[in-house]
Design a protein around this motif. Structure first.
Motif, PDB file in Angstrom:
ATOM      1  N   THR A  20       0.832  -1.208   0.000  1.00  0.00           N
ATOM      2  CA  THR A  20       0.000   0.000   0.000  1.00  0.00           C
ATOM      3  C   THR A  20       0.865   1.255   0.000  1.00  0.00           C
ATOM      4  O   THR A  20       0.558   2.224  -0.693  1.00  0.00           O
ATOM      5  N   ARG A  21       1.949   1.237   0.719  1.00  0.00           N
ATOM      6  CA  ARG A  21       2.829   2.401   0.801  1.00  0.00           C
ATOM      7  C   ARG A  21       3.641   2.588  -0.473  1.00  0.00           C
ATOM      8  O   ARG A  21       3.727   3.701  -0.990  1.00  0.00           O
ATOM      9  N   ASP A  22       4.230   1.505  -0.988  1.00  0.00           N
ATOM     10  CA  ASP A  22       5.252   1.637  -2.031  1.00  0.00           C
ATOM     11  C   ASP A  22       4.815   1.235  -3.436  1.00  0.00           C
ATOM     12  O   ASP A  22       5.533   1.502  -4.391  1.00  0.00           O
ATOM     13  N   ARG A  23       3.665   0.603  -3.565  1.00  0.00           N
ATOM     14  CA  ARG A  23       3.326   0.034  -4.869  1.00  0.00           C
ATOM     15  C   ARG A  23       2.001   0.545  -5.440  1.00  0.00           C
ATOM     16  O   ARG A  23       1.406  -0.106  -6.295  1.00  0.00           O
ATOM     17  N   LEU A  24       1.549   1.719  -5.004  1.00  0.00           N
ATOM     18  CA  LEU A  24       0.257   2.223  -5.493  1.00  0.00           C
ATOM     19  C   LEU A  24       0.185   2.326  -7.021  1.00  0.00           C
ATOM     20  O   LEU A  24      -0.851   1.983  -7.594  1.00  0.00           O
TER      21      LEU A  24
END
Length: 187
Positions: A20-24
């Protein structure tokens, strides 16, 4: 207006958190109403906190009446987020590109182990303030009705979109469990 919703994914907390943080941008193909998510800046701090600014562009299916009044620039926003790995929380605020002075939205998203550590419980808690008085093109006599309609629409749309995002992260992890490379450092 306070909005709270919960989703549970069948993936471990750290994987859901990182995705969720790095792969949106990789999640976008799983979101039918989102055109793109672009990382504007990324700052990693020594304590593991990551500050991100992402620009979201939506492309929802709108009726002809609505689409005649809604322009693409109205369907974009910046997401300012502080990701604290210490407690798997994300404090965020959203600034729409249109009516930014009329819409205030912020909140906290928590990622917690579920299903005996095999899953993740995601709790989305937000505060939304809508200032709908003196809307251009809305007669004063209709302000109350329009205001209630907007609040009702937002009250359904935001938790629904959060659940769609959680489901999309789950689908990404089902198909591509880990990134092919480390997240880029920006900012």
């Amino acid at each position: 207006m306070n909005i709270k919703t919960i989703s549970v994914l069948k993936h471990p907390t750290e994987r859901v958190w990182i995705a969720t943080r790095d792969r949106l941008p990789e999640v976008v193909p799983f979101l039918e109403d989102i055109e793109s998510v672009t990382v504007q800046s990324r700052e990693e701090k020594s304590d593991g906190t990551v500050n991100l600014i992402n620009m979201w562009k939506a492309c929802p299916k709108l009726s002809a009446i609505v689409s005649s009044r809604i322009h693409p620039e109205m369907l974009a926003w910046n997401d300012y987020a502080e990701w604290s790995q210490r407690n798997f929380e994300c404090k965020w605020r959203i600034k729409p590109h249109f009516f930014a002075d009329r819409i205030k939205c912020s909140g906290l998203t928590r990622y917690e182990p579920a299903m005996g550590g095999q899953g993740t419980r995601i709790t989305f808690d937000s505060e939304i303030a809508l200032h709908t008085q003196d809307l251009p093109g809305v007669p004063a006599v209709l302000e109350g009705t329009v205001s209630k309609a907007i609040e009702s629409f937002v009250g359904v749309l935001i938790p629904q979109n959060f659940r769609k995002l959680a489901q999309a992260v789950g689908r990404l992890l089902d198909t591509k469990p880990s990134p092919t490379k480390a997240a880029p450092k920006m900012g």
